[in-house]
Design a protein around this motif. Structure first.
Motif, short mmCIF file in Angstrom:
data_model
loop_
_atom_site.label_atom_id
_atom_site.label_comp_id
_atom_site.label_asym_id
_atom_site.label_seq_id
_atom_site.Cartn_x
_atom_site.Cartn_y
_atom_site.Cartn_z
N THR A 245 0.86 -1.18 0.00
CA THR A 245 0.00 0.00 0.00
C THR A 245 0.89 1.23 0.00
O THR A 245 1.79 1.33 0.84
CB THR A 245 -0.91 0.04 1.24
OG1 THR A 245 -1.72 -1.14 1.28
CG2 THR A 245 -1.81 1.26 1.22
N PRO A 246 0.70 2.16 -0.92
CA PRO A 246 1.55 3.36 -0.92
C PRO A 246 1.42 4.14 0.37
O PRO A 246 0.39 4.08 1.05
CB PRO A 246 1.02 4.17 -2.11
CG PRO A 246 0.29 3.19 -2.95
CD PRO A 246 -0.27 2.17 -2.01
N GLY A 247 2.47 4.90 0.71
CA GLY A 247 2.39 5.82 1.82
C GLY A 247 1.43 6.95 1.49
O GLY A 247 0.88 7.01 0.38
N ALA A 248 1.23 7.86 2.46
CA ALA A 248 0.23 8.92 2.26
C ALA A 248 0.79 10.27 2.65
O ALA A 248 1.72 10.37 3.46
CB ALA A 248 -1.02 8.61 3.07
N TYR A 249 0.22 11.32 2.06
CA TYR A 249 0.57 12.68 2.45
C TYR A 249 -0.66 13.56 2.35
O TYR A 249 -1.62 13.26 1.61
CB TYR A 249 1.70 13.23 1.58
CG TYR A 249 1.32 13.51 0.15
CD1 TYR A 249 0.83 14.76 -0.25
CD2 TYR A 249 1.43 12.53 -0.84
CE1 TYR A 249 0.47 15.02 -1.56
CE2 TYR A 249 1.08 12.78 -2.15
CZ TYR A 249 0.59 14.02 -2.50
OH TYR A 249 0.23 14.27 -3.81
N ASP A 250 -0.64 14.64 3.09
CA ASP A 250 -1.67 15.67 3.05
C ASP A 250 -1.01 16.92 2.47
O ASP A 250 -0.09 17.47 3.08
CB ASP A 250 -2.22 15.93 4.45
CG ASP A 250 -3.26 17.04 4.50
OD1 ASP A 250 -3.48 17.69 3.46
OD2 ASP A 250 -3.82 17.27 5.58
N SER A 251 -1.47 17.35 1.31
CA SER A 251 -0.81 18.46 0.62
C SER A 251 -0.86 19.76 1.42
O SER A 251 -0.13 20.71 1.10
CB SER A 251 -1.44 18.69 -0.76
OG SER A 251 -2.81 18.98 -0.64
N ALA A 252 -1.69 19.81 2.46
CA ALA A 252 -1.77 21.02 3.30
C ALA A 252 -0.87 20.93 4.53
O ALA A 252 -0.75 21.89 5.29
CB ALA A 252 -3.21 21.25 3.75
N ASP A 253 -0.20 19.78 4.74
CA ASP A 253 0.60 19.59 5.96
C ASP A 253 1.77 18.66 5.66
O ASP A 253 1.59 17.47 5.44
CB ASP A 253 -0.28 18.99 7.06
CG ASP A 253 0.48 18.81 8.38
OD1 ASP A 253 1.63 19.28 8.48
OD2 ASP A 253 -0.09 18.17 9.29
N ASP A 254 2.98 19.22 5.65
CA ASP A 254 4.16 18.38 5.39
C ASP A 254 5.02 18.20 6.64
O ASP A 254 6.21 17.90 6.55
CB ASP A 254 5.00 18.97 4.26
CG ASP A 254 5.61 20.32 4.59
OD1 ASP A 254 5.27 20.89 5.67
OD2 ASP A 254 6.41 20.83 3.79
N SER A 255 4.40 18.37 7.82
CA SER A 255 5.17 18.20 9.06
C SER A 255 5.58 16.74 9.26
O SER A 255 6.65 16.47 9.81
CB SER A 255 4.37 18.69 10.27
OG SER A 255 3.14 17.99 10.38
N GLU A 256 4.72 15.80 8.83
CA GLU A 256 5.05 14.37 8.88
C GLU A 256 4.49 13.69 7.64
O GLU A 256 3.35 13.93 7.26
CB GLU A 256 4.45 13.70 10.13
CG GLU A 256 5.15 14.05 11.42
CD GLU A 256 4.65 13.18 12.58
OE1 GLU A 256 3.84 12.25 12.34
OE2 GLU A 256 5.07 13.42 13.72
N VAL A 257 5.29 12.84 7.03
CA VAL A 257 4.84 12.08 5.87
C VAL A 257 5.24 10.63 6.06
O VAL A 257 6.38 10.32 6.41
CB VAL A 257 5.46 12.63 4.56
CG1 VAL A 257 5.12 11.73 3.38
CG2 VAL A 257 4.98 14.05 4.30
N THR A 258 4.27 9.73 5.87
CA THR A 258 4.51 8.29 6.02
C THR A 258 4.91 7.69 4.68
O THR A 258 4.28 7.96 3.65
CB THR A 258 3.25 7.59 6.54
OG1 THR A 258 2.86 8.17 7.78
CG2 THR A 258 3.49 6.10 6.73
#
Length: 283
Positions: A245-258
């Motif tokens: 399963t690919p990791g995820a990100y929130d384009s509005a928050d780059d404080s933590e990315v899995t």
């Protein structure tokens, strides 16, 4: 002398006859030739469909020379298309015309974000006929339609701590991405790249990793840095790719990315791989 003059007159008469015939033939061809039509400037294109943004591709049909009247033309969707009307795109193929005095006619394809996919689909359009015009080469246009999610140029860039959350490497390596390493991430469009130490305290191998950020998903590619030999089981170097399963990100928050990683892929002849999860924590 008279004989020479007679031969010269015959030759001049023959040349004049041939010359007149040639001129007549050329003029006849120019007067009666049929214009040709084709997709221009080429026979393929790409439509990137973004959320809440216009996604329109203009397809152009051309003819070899302008005419004094409008020329209607017919375009159809080829059955081999994988893109679905009303799902991936919308289109209106009625009343298509190349205007009088023009050599081009256009129509548009509009992408539908909700139906598009990252893998993409193909819309194949056939130029079936153009009024009083021949359709020869470039009679099919292939439009590739992809979902696209651009990210800000400074998103997930700069100094980050790489922290391994789960996954244990074989052969006693342990935490191959551990050690709370500090990495410097650089950007190129939707791609992020950084160098790191693979298996710190064990192999300490210089590796680099590339992350492709595509519509909330993080796709991984990693390998040993060039010029540092190989690390593996006798068949090149082990590498990394995206987990199941690919990791995820929130384009509005780059404080933590899995980031979800499939390690030992390729396995370099080691006949094993495993999944690991890391977090990139902004510093």
């Amino acid at each position: 002398m008279k004989k020479i003059l007679k031969i010269s007159l015959v030759l001049l008469t023959f040349i004049g006859f041939v010359s007149c015939d040639s001129t007549d033939d050329d003029t006849s061809y120019l007067d009666n030739r049929t214009p040709v039509a084709y997709f221009v400037p080429g026979n393929s294109g790409t439509l990137l469909v973004e959320e809440e943004a216009p996604a329109v591709y203009t397809v152009t049909v051309g003819i070899s020379e302008a005419q004094a009247t409008d020329r209607s033309y017919v375009v159809s969707v080829d059955p081999s298309s994988t893109a679905q009307s009303g799902v991936d795109y919308s289109i209106n193929l009625s009343n298509l015309v190349i205007p009088a005095g023009s050599v081009v006619g256009t129509f548009t394809v509009t992408g539908i974000y909700a139906g598009t996919t990252l893998a993409g689909s193909s819309l194949k359009l056939n130029l079936d006929s153009v009024e009083e015009t021949s359709v020869l080469a470039r009679s099919q246009f292939n439009l590739s339609i992809f979902r696209s999610c651009p990210v800000d140029s400074d998103f997930l860039t700069g100094s980050y701590m790489m922290q391994q959350i789960s996954g244990t490497a074989p052969f006693g390596i342990g935490s191959a991405f551990g050690g709370n390493q500090i990495v410097d991430i650089t950007a190129d469009a939707n791609t992020r790249t950084f160098n790191y130490v693979y298996a710190p305290g064990s192999f300490d191998s210089p590796y680099f990793m590339t992350l492709d950020l595509i519509c909330g998903n993080v796709f991984v590619s990693g390998t040993i840095q060039p010029g540092n030999g190989t690390l593996g089981c006798g068949n090149g170097s082990i590498g990394q790719s995206t987990g199941s399963t690919p990791g995820a990100y929130d384009s509005a928050d780059d404080s933590e990315v899995t980031v979800n990683i499939l390690d030992f892929e390729p396995d370099s002849g080691c006949a094993t791989n495993y999944e690991a999860v890391i977090k990139l924590i902004k510093q």
